[in-house]
Scaffold this motif. Structure first.
Motif, short mmCIF file in Angstrom:
data_model
loop_
_atom_site.label_atom_id
_atom_site.label_comp_id
_atom_site.label_asym_id
_atom_site.label_seq_id
_atom_site.Cartn_x
_atom_site.Cartn_y
_atom_site.Cartn_z
N VAL A 1 0.84 -1.20 0.00
CA VAL A 1 0.00 0.00 0.00
C VAL A 1 0.87 1.25 0.00
CG1 VAL A 1 -1.81 1.26 1.21
CG2 VAL A 1 -1.83 -1.24 1.21
N PHE A 2 1.91 1.26 0.82
CA PHE A 2 2.79 2.43 0.89
C PHE A 2 3.41 2.72 -0.47
CE2 PHE A 2 3.91 1.79 5.69
CZ PHE A 2 2.59 2.08 6.02
N TRP A 3 3.89 1.70 -1.14
CA TRP A 3 4.55 1.90 -2.44
C TRP A 3 3.57 2.46 -3.47
CZ3 TRP A 3 9.47 2.11 -3.83
CH2 TRP A 3 9.77 2.11 -5.19
N GLU A 4 2.38 1.92 -3.51
CA GLU A 4 1.40 2.39 -4.49
C GLU A 4 0.94 3.81 -4.17
OE1 GLU A 4 -1.68 -0.21 -5.83
OE2 GLU A 4 -0.53 -2.01 -5.30
N GLY B 1 -6.88 15.88 7.26
CA GLY B 1 -6.54 17.25 6.91
C GLY B 1 -6.23 17.47 5.44
N PHE B 2 -5.97 16.39 4.70
CA PHE B 2 -5.56 16.51 3.31
C PHE B 2 -6.12 15.31 2.52
CE2 PHE B 2 -2.45 18.42 6.08
CZ PHE B 2 -2.29 19.69 5.52
N ASP B 3 -6.21 15.50 1.23
CA ASP B 3 -6.68 14.42 0.37
C ASP B 3 -5.59 13.36 0.24
OD1 ASP B 3 -8.50 13.30 -1.81
OD2 ASP B 3 -6.61 13.56 -2.89
N ARG B 4 -5.97 12.11 0.42
CA ARG B 4 -5.03 11.00 0.22
C ARG B 4 -5.78 9.82 -0.43
NH1 ARG B 4 -3.84 8.59 6.34
NH2 ARG B 4 -5.97 8.73 7.13
N GLU B 5 -6.47 10.14 -1.52
CA GLU B 5 -7.33 9.15 -2.18
C GLU B 5 -6.55 7.91 -2.62
OE1 GLU B 5 -9.86 8.76 -6.33
OE2 GLU B 5 -9.91 10.69 -5.27
N ARG B 6 -5.37 8.13 -3.18
CA ARG B 6 -4.60 6.99 -3.70
C ARG B 6 -4.27 6.01 -2.58
NH1 ARG B 6 0.52 7.81 -7.79
NH2 ARG B 6 0.80 5.62 -8.36
N PHE B 7 -3.86 6.55 -1.45
CA PHE B 7 -3.58 5.71 -0.28
C PHE B 7 -4.86 5.05 0.22
CE2 PHE B 7 -3.90 5.54 4.35
CZ PHE B 7 -2.87 4.66 4.67
N LEU B 8 -5.92 5.83 0.32
CA LEU B 8 -7.13 5.39 1.00
C LEU B 8 -7.79 4.22 0.28
CD1 LEU B 8 -8.75 6.23 3.50
CD2 LEU B 8 -10.13 7.68 2.01
N ARG B 9 -7.82 4.26 -1.05
CA ARG B 9 -8.50 3.18 -1.80
C ARG B 9 -7.92 1.81 -1.46
NH1 ARG B 9 -12.14 4.54 -5.63
NH2 ARG B 9 -12.22 6.73 -6.31
N ALA C 1 -9.24 -1.57 1.97
CA ALA C 1 -9.52 -2.91 1.44
C ALA C 1 -8.40 -3.85 1.87
CB ALA C 1 -9.64 -2.87 -0.08
N PRO C 2 -8.19 -4.02 3.17
CA PRO C 2 -7.05 -4.83 3.64
C PRO C 2 -7.22 -6.30 3.29
CG PRO C 2 -8.51 -4.29 5.47
CD PRO C 2 -9.01 -3.51 4.29
N LYS C 3 -6.12 -6.90 2.81
CA LYS C 3 -6.17 -8.33 2.47
C LYS C 3 -6.32 -9.18 3.72
CE LYS C 3 -3.11 -7.79 -1.55
NZ LYS C 3 -1.79 -8.16 -2.13
N THR D 1 -1.17 5.48 10.63
CA THR D 1 0.12 4.79 10.77
C THR D 1 1.15 5.80 11.27
OG1 THR D 1 1.23 5.25 8.66
CG2 THR D 1 -0.45 3.53 8.63
N PHE D 2 2.18 5.29 11.93
CA PHE D 2 3.30 6.15 12.32
C PHE D 2 4.23 6.44 11.14
CE2 PHE D 2 3.29 4.65 17.05
CZ PHE D 2 2.31 5.60 17.35
N GLU D 3 4.07 5.72 10.04
CA GLU D 3 4.97 5.88 8.91
C GLU D 3 4.45 6.90 7.89
OE1 GLU D 3 5.57 2.22 10.99
OE2 GLU D 3 3.80 2.78 9.83
N LEU D 4 3.15 6.91 7.64
CA LEU D 4 2.58 7.79 6.60
C LEU D 4 1.58 8.79 7.15
CD1 LEU D 4 3.92 5.71 4.66
CD2 LEU D 4 1.97 6.03 3.15
N GLY D 5 1.40 8.84 8.47
CA GLY D 5 0.51 9.82 9.05
C GLY D 5 -0.87 9.27 9.37
#
Length: 283
Positions: free
Chosen positions: A35-38, A163-171, A175-177, A279-283
């Motif tokens: 998810v982080f990479w995408e 606080g900000f748009d993060r659509e790419r991350f959110l999609r 949908a966690p495997k 997450t602590f890594e991406l906010g």
């Protein structure tokens, strides 16, 4: 010996960062790296010497906001001043990736606060990792899996709380495997949502956003049910007393924590609606 050089990471090198994070006890999710990479393939960097990766970091851009994480120097090479130059380079690179004047956030381990402060970051509050045990429950009737919810409703609530748009991350995140994502409704109004995902040890809930403590509790219990009998973690903002009360009610105890810090103007967020950070890594 060659000098240390800095560059963008490959996808395989992001796996190195995740494995080092696991070794530090940060307990990343099983599918976090994908998810982080995408979310931002240009958002991961390494320090290299003699062809070997010796430090990792993230410089993820949301356009109007950036987030730094995964700052890890290979364990046997610490105290050699490798991290200082690499961290400064990361910050400069991230500023270049953002709109002018955009702030950068981070969740830094407590011991590193003075270092980050010297780099221009200011402390706002602590996010505490609370650990408990997932317990069986009967999910409330107003909960729906987020795969069944119009995405724009989820995105709107997420933007209010993040606080900000993060659509790419959110999609991908909702949908966690190896997990579950749920939203709570009052009619057609989305009152809150949460995600639980499997980690190297147990399960983490994050985010947990809700308009009321009752909504947060109902989502929490349903996600806890998905992890029944397993260790369960919630990264709880200490500046939301209701979030801390929820964790204590279900006998969770502090096992780790990070200082939320910002370089530039801290976003005005409704912390009273944030019961668990993502997450602590991406906010």
């Amino acid at each position: 010996m060659e000098e240390v050089s800095y560059r963008n990471a490959t996808r395989d090198e992001l796996d190195i960062a995740v494995s080092w994070a696991a070794a530090e006890g940060w307990n990343p999710g099983l599918d976090d790296a994908d998810v982080f990479w995408e979310t931002d393939p240009e958002g991961y960097v390494v320090a290299e010497r003699d062809g070997e990766v010796i430090a990792t970091g993230s410089i993820v851009s949301y356009g109007d906001f950036g987030f730094m994480g995964f700052f890890i120097v290979k364990q046997e090479l610490r105290s050699q001043h490798i991290g200082t130059g690499f961290w400064q380079w990361r910050k400069e690179m991230l500023h270049k990736r953002l709109t002018p004047g955009a702030a950068i956030g981070m969740d830094g381990v407590f011991d590193m606060q003075p270092f980050y402060a010297r780099g221009g970051f200011k402390f706002t509050h602590r996010n505490l990792r609370m650990e408990g045990v997932g317990r069986p429950s009967q999910p409330a009737g107003n909960l729906s899996e987020l795969s069944m919810v119009p995405f724009d409703k989820v995105a709107d609530l997420d933007k209010r709380c993040f606080g900000f748009d993060r659509e790419r991350f959110l999609r991908k995140w909702i949908a966690p495997k190896h997990g579950l994502a749920l939203g709570a409704f009052d009619g057609d109004h989305l009152q809150g949502y949460g995600v639980v995902r499997q980690c190297g040890r147990g399960y983490k809930i994050g985010p947990l956003f809700a308009e009321t403590s009752e909504t947060a509790e109902s989502i929490f219990l349903a996600l806890s049910d998905r992890a029944a009998g397993e260790p369960i973690f919630l990264d709880t903002p200490e500046n939301n007393p209701a979030a801390m009360a929820l964790a204590r009610k279900y006998e969770m105890s502090e096992v780790f924590g990070c200082a939320r810090m910002y370089a530039g103007p801290a976003p005005s967020l409704p912390w009273e609606n944030i019961y668990g950070v993502t997450t602590f890594e991406l906010g």
